[in-house]
Design a protein around this motif. Structure first.
Motif: not given
Length: 432
Positions: A397-419
């Motif tokens: 999944q990380m090969l498909r989407e290196p930004e998977f952590v950021l997308r999961v945060a968005h979909n769960l409504g968690v505001e996280v630090k971006w680069p």
């Protein structure tokens, strides 16, 4: 005249370069509160604090030259740290030249392999993230051709000949049983050679310390050497390393002890196992979940901090009933068995973790989400009032989407630090 440099406080410094600092690390919640999903809460492993529960699982890229990492690995592994993975575990790294899965595998059997690897670890640290290494020996599955070789005219996993840079006459195993017809016929290790390999794991761990890794994982899964010793199907030895359960786990126990002895007390140690060979259908003895639970109960006292629960890979005839939780559920069984006896070792879960809801459910203590689907049928995942694992490890999944952590945060409504460099590209609106 050139302008004055910005204050050093906004830069992260490595031995030979500076790069913009990510403070806090990418993937860290900006406003944590009691309702923040466990997935985005810290995880403590001895002195190591992960800012979230995402780890990059080791992925063999077949892209090393004589075991040396290259700029490909810098971009490949660095991209995950830059996009929010709290821990990136480097691919299976062989402790001996003949322990590589393919001729393109990474190694750490001599000091010349330290510097190219250190460059990548330094970059990951400059992002505020952490790096781990998986120490391995491929055993009877060693010496194959890289699967992506553009000149390859044979099948993937075909044996590399001497002309290909392979070592078909120097493949080792607990017993002289080949994996299948396309692999080399291995030589059974002598007792003394097994003991020598224990030292090889310890020496590779010492080199890994010089690289600067934050943690190490011992690879005892997927039909590679340590896994082969665990299985009564591939281990037919009559010495102290074969026969009984205690003898079949002896090599792994000695490797754990040897590595634990050379790494700092403050450094966490991980072990990956195949929890089952998926060979129960034969009616013959094989490595299975009850033995994995029995092994898991011994590991905390050996200084193991997290068990990474995978499965399969030791037999071409394995029969797996695949659904999204087919390995996660086993991880949950092992975790429950450990907790029932007051064991404190953490558990990592792997496999088919592709959605925010699934990632959340695995580590969330307030229940899992039913109704996950494999695309064809709905899979019951139980009521799950306790977490099945403490950490999710992601590969494809990380090969498909290196930004998977950021997308999961968005979909769960968690505001996280971006680069800091990508701040204008935040996901917006509905789930993505």
């Amino acid at each position: 005249m050139p302008g004055t440099q910005p204050p050093m406080s906004i830069w992260a410094q490595a031995p030979d370069y500076v790069t913009p600092a990510q403070r806090p690390p990418v993937g860290t919640p900006l406003a944590p509160h009691p309702s923040t999903p466990t997935l985005f809460t810290p995880l403590q492993l001895r002195s190591l604090t992960l800012s979230n529960r995402f780890a990059v699982s080791p992925m063999c890229m077949d892209s090393a030259w004589d075991g040396l990492m290259t700029d490909f690995h810098l971009v490949h592994l660095g991209s995950f740290a830059l996009r929010g993975a709290a821990l990136t575990i480097f691919e299976a790294t062989s402790v001996a030249a003949n322990g590589r899965i393919t001729t393109g595998d990474v190694g750490l059997w001599h000091d010349g392999q330290i510097a190219p690897m250190k460059r990548i670890v330094d970059f990951i640290h400059a992002q505020g993230q952490h790096a781990g290494i998986q120490l391995a020996h491929a055993g009877r599955k060693a010496g194959n051709l890289p699967g992506h070789d553009p000149l390859l005219k044979r099948g993937v996993n075909d044996m590399a000949t001497v002309a290909d840079g392979g070592w078909p006459e120097d493949v080792w195993a607990p017993s002289a049983i080949p994996y299948n017809a396309t692999y080399a016929r291995p030589k059974a290790l002598s007792t003394e050679q097994v003991e020598g390999l224990v030292r090889s794991f310890a020496e590779a761990a010492e080199r890994a310390l010089k690289v600067g890794f934050d943690t190490m994982e011992i690879h005892a899964a997927h039909g590679y050497l340590l896994s082969e010793f665990l299985s009564p199907i591939t281990n037919k030895r009559t010495d102290k390393y074969g026969g009984s359960f205690e003898n079949r786990i002896r090599f792994l126990v000695e490797v754990i002890q040897a590595v634990r002895a050379v790494i700092p007390e403050t450094m966490p140690l991980l072990v990956r196992i195949s929890s089952t060979e998926w060979m129960e259908w034969t009616g013959e003895p094989s490595w299975d979940v009850p033995q994995s639970i029995r092994l898991a109960k011994l590991l905390p006292d050996l200084g193991v901090d997290l068990l990474d629960v995978s499965s399969g890979g030791n037999n071409a005839d394995q029969k797996i009933v695949i659904h999204p939780y087919y390995q996660v559920d086993i991880a949950g069984q092992i975790r429950e068995a450990l907790r029932a006896e007051g064991k404190s070792m953490l558990i990592g879960a792997v496999g088919l973790i592709t959605t925010a809801e699934m990632a959340r459910s695995i580590v969330q203590a307030d229940g899992t989400l039913a109704g996950e689907t494999d695309g064809t049928v709905e899979v019951e995942v139980g009521t799950g009032q306790t977490a099945k694992a403490d950490l999710v490890l992601l590969a494809r999944q990380m090969l498909r989407e290196p930004e998977f952590v950021l997308r999961v945060a968005h979909n769960l409504g968690v505001e996280v630090k971006w680069p800091v460099q990508y701040g204008r590209a935040h996901f917006r609106g509905a789930k993505v």
